[in-house]
Design a protein around this motif. Sequence first.
Motif, mmCIF file in Angstrom:
data_model
loop_
_atom_site.group_PDB
_atom_site.id
_atom_site.type_symbol
_atom_site.label_atom_id
_atom_site.label_comp_id
_atom_site.label_asym_id
_atom_site.label_seq_id
_atom_site.Cartn_x
_atom_site.Cartn_y
_atom_site.Cartn_z
ATOM 1 N N ARG A 96 -5.144 -3.134 -1.168
ATOM 2 C CA ARG A 96 -4.127 -2.160 -0.772
ATOM 3 C C ARG A 96 -2.729 -2.766 -0.753
ATOM 4 O O ARG A 96 -1.790 -2.128 -0.288
ATOM 5 N N PHE A 97 -2.603 -3.973 -1.259
ATOM 6 C CA PHE A 97 -1.307 -4.653 -1.231
ATOM 7 C C PHE A 97 -0.193 -3.821 -1.860
ATOM 8 O O PHE A 97 0.875 -3.656 -1.259
ATOM 9 N N PRO A 98 -0.365 -3.243 -3.054
ATOM 10 C CA PRO A 98 0.728 -2.452 -3.645
ATOM 11 C C PRO A 98 1.174 -1.288 -2.768
ATOM 12 O O PRO A 98 2.381 -1.059 -2.600
ATOM 13 N N SER A 99 0.218 -0.553 -2.188
ATOM 14 C CA SER A 99 0.607 0.580 -1.352
ATOM 15 C C SER A 99 1.244 0.116 -0.056
ATOM 16 O O SER A 99 2.156 0.761 0.471
ATOM 17 N N HIS A 100 0.798 -1.032 0.477
ATOM 18 C CA HIS A 100 1.415 -1.571 1.687
ATOM 19 C C HIS A 100 2.876 -1.944 1.435
ATOM 20 O O HIS A 100 3.745 -1.701 2.287
ATOM 21 N N VAL A 101 3.160 -2.530 0.283
ATOM 22 C CA VAL A 101 4.547 -2.881 -0.057
ATOM 23 C C VAL A 101 5.406 -1.622 -0.105
ATOM 24 O O VAL A 101 6.511 -1.572 0.454
ATOM 25 N N GLN A 102 4.907 -0.586 -0.770
ATOM 26 C CA GLN A 102 5.666 0.668 -0.863
ATOM 27 C C GLN A 102 5.863 1.307 0.510
ATOM 28 O O GLN A 102 6.944 1.811 0.824
ATOM 29 N N ASP A 103 4.831 1.273 1.334
ATOM 30 C CA ASP A 103 4.937 1.853 2.672
ATOM 31 C C ASP A 103 6.026 1.155 3.488
ATOM 32 O O ASP A 103 6.821 1.812 4.174
#
Length: 358
Positions: free
Chosen positions: A144-151
Amino acid sequence: MRKPAARLHPAMSTPALSVLDLVPVRTGQTSAEAVGTSLALAQRADELGYRRYWFAEHHNMPAVASTTPPVLIAAAAARTRRIRVGSGGVMLPNHAPLIVAEQFAALEAIAPGRIDLGIGRAPGSDPVITQLLRQSGTAGDVERFPSHVQDIALMMQRDGATVRFTSGGEYSVRATPAASGAAEVWLLGSSDYSAQLAASLGLPYVFANHFSGHGLQRALDLYRSGFKASEWLDAPQTFLTANVVTAPTVEEAEARALPQLRAMARIRSGRPLTPLETVEQAQQGVRDADEVGSREQLDAAGAGWFVGAGPDVRASLAAFAAEHGVDEIMVSPVAGSFASEPTDAAPGRLQTLELLAG
């Protein structure tokens, strides 16, 4: 170690300089002394015109006191006026995204327009410490790293982020009630993955050349060729990191580089880590031909480092920046200390910054 380049040609542009600090702890030094030394170094970098001052995140290492970048950033921001301060980086799998967003939203409120949030995907420690850091939740889900960065990037904005749950519900989340600005988010890494992710998200990117120069040009090519403009950035933005030691003479620079070279050799060979040796301890170890720091190990550890007299290293860094098409170099000043030097100061690291600044 990289050989000094020819003197800087007038037509060759001089890259902006920034600093990466791991808050090194030498033999006989306390954490308080190491942190105080780094904060004094940040103040001097501000005075010298450096662009950024970033703190790394590492855990449970005898020679590294940069365990909590947000705390160090707050202290550095309070002691500086102009320089950008930030993380190089926050190791995101160790932390809940909301906490990171809240911390850096608070930092942006403390020092508006001067905060950088560099984010990495590596753990920053050994597997046991990684388990301790992640035992209270599922933030360590690297998938989930990409979505965490965006969040994180969205939660720091004035309008916040909309969190969607698997049940179909939505919830609005703001890292701070009324943001007037946001920290600048950077992706850090030393792999194709981080370069491609930064490109797809339209975020600025830093290749961790100080840690490993392997794959540098490929990562930059992937980032630049795959970049997609975003609300954060119109065009690719990147710079490079480098381990640097400068001194009035080449001999002194090479001597001051030796403690960190031997520390890197320990890491590469899987041997127990220690506080950074003094220059004399490191030299004695080499003379005794101990189990750490054979010539081959030291040469491997120092590949790509910039070590030498100030003018020559400045020219080498300018050539390095031109070679890879960047206008900024972030130096990690890895100069060691002699036994006679006080533990509440770092003359070698300070000297490196001052000589580079000219």
